[in-house]
Design an enzyme around this catalytic site. Structure first.
Site, mmCIF file in Angstrom:
data_model
loop_
_atom_site.group_PDB
_atom_site.id
_atom_site.type_symbol
_atom_site.label_atom_id
_atom_site.label_comp_id
_atom_site.label_asym_id
_atom_site.label_seq_id
_atom_site.Cartn_x
_atom_site.Cartn_y
_atom_site.Cartn_z
ATOM 1 N N ARG A 30 42.382 27.012 18.180
ATOM 2 C CA ARG A 30 43.457 27.321 19.134
ATOM 3 C C ARG A 30 44.314 28.451 18.576
ATOM 4 N NH1 ARG A 30 47.638 24.268 18.932
ATOM 5 N NH2 ARG A 30 46.509 22.286 18.958
ATOM 6 N N ASP A 46 50.908 44.569 35.265
ATOM 7 C CA ASP A 46 49.595 43.988 35.543
ATOM 8 C C ASP A 46 48.647 45.164 35.776
ATOM 9 O OD1 ASP A 46 47.298 42.921 36.700
ATOM 10 O OD2 ASP A 46 48.377 41.362 37.795
ATOM 11 N N LYS A 97 38.186 40.441 35.974
ATOM 12 C CA LYS A 97 37.838 41.512 36.897
ATOM 13 C C LYS A 97 37.105 42.638 36.153
ATOM 14 C CE LYS A 97 40.222 38.694 39.456
ATOM 15 N NZ LYS A 97 41.643 38.829 39.717
ATOM 16 N N TYR A 132 49.555 40.061 43.558
ATOM 17 C CA TYR A 132 48.415 39.167 43.632
ATOM 18 C C TYR A 132 48.933 37.789 44.065
ATOM 19 C CZ TYR A 132 44.653 36.155 42.027
ATOM 20 O OH TYR A 132 43.675 35.216 41.968
HETATM 21 C C1 LIG Z 1 42.805 38.004 39.708
HETATM 22 C C2 LIG Z 1 44.118 38.593 39.431
HETATM 23 C C3 LIG Z 1 45.081 37.895 38.688
HETATM 24 C C4 LIG Z 1 44.869 36.473 38.212
HETATM 25 O O1 LIG Z 1 43.859 36.406 37.251
HETATM 26 P P1 LIG Z 1 42.879 35.133 37.071
HETATM 27 O O2 LIG Z 1 41.973 35.586 35.993
HETATM 28 O O3 LIG Z 1 42.224 34.883 38.376
HETATM 29 O O4 LIG Z 1 43.757 33.992 36.659
HETATM 30 C C5 LIG Z 1 46.286 38.522 38.436
HETATM 31 N N1 LIG Z 1 46.540 39.771 38.871
HETATM 32 C C6 LIG Z 1 45.630 40.478 39.589
HETATM 33 C C7 LIG Z 1 45.966 41.854 40.049
HETATM 34 C C8 LIG Z 1 44.398 39.907 39.896
HETATM 35 O O5 LIG Z 1 43.523 40.602 40.635
#
Ligand SMILES: *Cc1c(COP(=O)(O)O)cnc(C)c1O
Length: 382
Positions: free
Chosen positions: A46, A172, A197, A98
Site C-alpha cells: 500500500r 484534470d 483513458k 466530467y
Molecule cells: C473518466 C474521467 C474521470 C474519472 O476517472 P475514472 O478513472 O473513471 O475514475 C475524471 N475526469 C475525466 C475528464 C474523465 O474523462
C-alpha cells in the site's frame, strides 16, 4: 529528452536485479526484512510497490513533475486531492465537469463541509470574481467533457496566485494528456489524470494519477494515498506503463483522425454544431492553439433536430464506432452524454451549460480514417 523519447525512457530503467527491460509485475503485498525495520525500501505494497513506483516516476517525467502517484481510479485521485482540504474550505470548479467529478463534489464532499462554486472558465475573470477568503482550490478541466470548452491555465493560475498564492490550482489533464498540454509548466500545482483513458490507451484498466513538483505537497499526497489506501495495483500499473510507451504515436493519430472527423461533421447537413477546439470557429480556438500542441481526439456534436431520437438513431447505426462509455482507447467510441456519462447531472444544470438531448461525444480512435468517415456517413444517412 524530447517528449517522444520520454514516453519510452523518461525516469524509466531496466529492473535492477535481472535487467528486465520491462519492469515486472511485482504481484506482492509484502517484502522480507533483514531485521525489524531494515528493508530495501519496500515494506508493504500500500505504501510502495516497485511496479507502481516505476509507473509513478514515468508519469511524473511526462508531466515535468517531481512526484507521481497512481490510484485505483481517476476519481480516487481526485478524492486524494480533496482530502488535503478542511471543512469550511471552498473550491472553485469549472461548470462543465466530467459527471463523476461533479458527483464526487456534490454528493460526497459537500457532505463533509467543503463547498463548491461552478463557473464558466472560458474567461479567467469568472474564476477571479468567485474567489473568497475561504477559497483553497481551483479545479480546472480543459478541454472539458463533453463540450470541449477551453480554460486558459496560465492566465487563470497567474491571476489566482496574484490574489492569494496559497490557493492551489489543479488541472484534470485527462483529455489533453501531457503529449498536448503540460499544466505544471503553465503554473498549476497539481495535474490529475484518469489513466483509464489515453495514458493506458487500450481500454483494459481503470486507474488515476496525480503529479506535482512541490515536495511538501508531494508528502501530503503520498501520506493520503498511503493512509486512505486507494492505490493502483501492480498488474494495472504494468499495463499503464506499457500503454504510455506509445502515447505519442497514438495521440498523433488520434489528433489527425479527430480533425478529419470534426471537419466532416461540420459540413454535414443534419448537424448543427461541432465542438472541437481545432476548428477555427470554436469559441476558444486561439487559447487552445496557444496552450496545446494539437487538439486531441475528442469531438462532440449536436444535431439540428435536437432530440434524443436523432442521437439514438445515429448511435444505433454505427458499426466501426462502438456505443460505449469511456474514451481514449485505440478504438473509436460514441457516447450519448445525457443518458450515459452525464446521467448524474440534474437536467436544469446540464441544459444551462448546453448538454442537450441530441449531444453526442466521440472518442476518435486510431483506425483508418476512411473507415471512420464511411461509418459516420452511413449512420447519419436517413
Ligand atoms: C473518466 C474521467 C474521470 C474519472 O476517472 P475514472 O478513472 O473513471 O475514475 C475524471 N475526469 C475525466 C475528464 C474523465 O474523462
Amino acid at each position: 529528452m524530447k517528449f517522444n523519447t520520454k514516453t519510452i525512457h523518461g525516469n524509466q530503467h531496466p529492473e535492477e536485479s535481472t535487467g528486465a527491460v520491462m519492469v515486472p509485475v511485482f504481484q506482492t503485498s509484502t517484502y522480507a526484512q533483514n531485521s525489524p525495520g531494515n528493508h530495501k525500501g519496500y515494506a508493504y505494497s500500500r505504501g510502495k510497490n516497485p511496479t507502481r513506483f516505476a509507473l509513478e516516476n514515468a508519469i511524473a517525467s511526462l508531466e515535468n513533475g517531481t512526484h507521481g502517484f497512481a490510484f485505483a481510479s481517476g476519481l480516487a485521485a481526485i478524492d486524494c486531492v480533496l482530502r488535503t482540504l478542511n471543512p469550511g474550505d471552498e473550491i472553485i470548479a469549472g461548470d462543465d465537469l466530467y459527471g463523476g467529478t461533479y458527483r464526487l463534489f456534490t454528493e460526497l464532499f459537500q457532505k463533509y463541509g467543503l463547498s463548491f462554486q461552478y463557473v464558466n472558465m472560458d474567461k479567467p475573470e469568472n474564476v477571479v470574481n468567485a474567489i473568497s477568503i475561504k477559497t483553497k482550490l481551483i479545479w480546472i478541466e480543459t478541454p472539458t467533457n463533453p463540450l470541449m470548452k477551453i480554460a486558459d491555465i496560465e492566465a487563470i493560475t497567474k491571476m489566482v496566485k496574484q490574489i492569494n498564492n496559497t490557493i492551489l490550482v489543479a488541472v484534470d489533464n485527462t483529455f489533453a494528456t501531457p503529449y498536448l498540454q503540460r499544466p505544471l509548466d503553465l503554473g498549476a500545482d497539481i495535474v490529475m489524470h484518469s489513466a483509464t483513458k489515453y495514458l493506458g490507451g487500450h481500454s483494459d484498466l481503470v486507474m488515476g494519477a496525480l503529479v506535482v513538483k512541490n515536495n511538501k505537497l508531494a508528502e501530503q499526497l503520498h501520506f493520503i494515498q498511503f493512509a486512505a489506501g486507494a492505490i493502483a495495483g501492480p498488474m494495472d500499473s504494468f499495463l499503464a506503463l506499457r500503454g504510455i510507451k506509445t502515447l505519442h504515436v497514438r495521440m498523433q493519430r488520434h489528433c489527425e483522425n479527430a480533425m478529419f472527423v470534426a471537419q466532416f461533421l461540420s459540413s454535414h447537413p443534419s448537424i448543427e454544431t461541432v465542438f472541437y477546439p481545432g476548428l477555427t470557429n470554436h469559441s476558444n480556438h486561439e487559447i487552445a492553439k496557444k496552450q496545446m500542441d494539437d487538439f486531441g481526439g475528442m469531438v462532440s456534436f449536436r444535431f439540428k433536430e435536437d432530440t434524443k431520437t436523432a442521437a439514438f438513431s445515429f448511435l444505433e447505426k454505427i458499426k466501426v464506432f462502438t456505443l460505449a462509455e469511456s474514451l481514449g482507447g485505440v478504438e473509436s467510441l460514441a457516447n450519448h452524454s445525457v443518458t450515459m456519462t452525464h446521467g448524474s447531472i440534474p437536467e436544469e444544470e446540464r441544459l444551462k451549460v448546453g448538454i442537450t438531448d441530441s449531444l453526442v461525444r466521440l472518442s476518435v480512435g486510431i483506425e483508418d480514417i476512411d473507415d471512420l468517415i464511411a461509418d459516420l456517413d452511413q449512420a447519419l444517412s436517413k
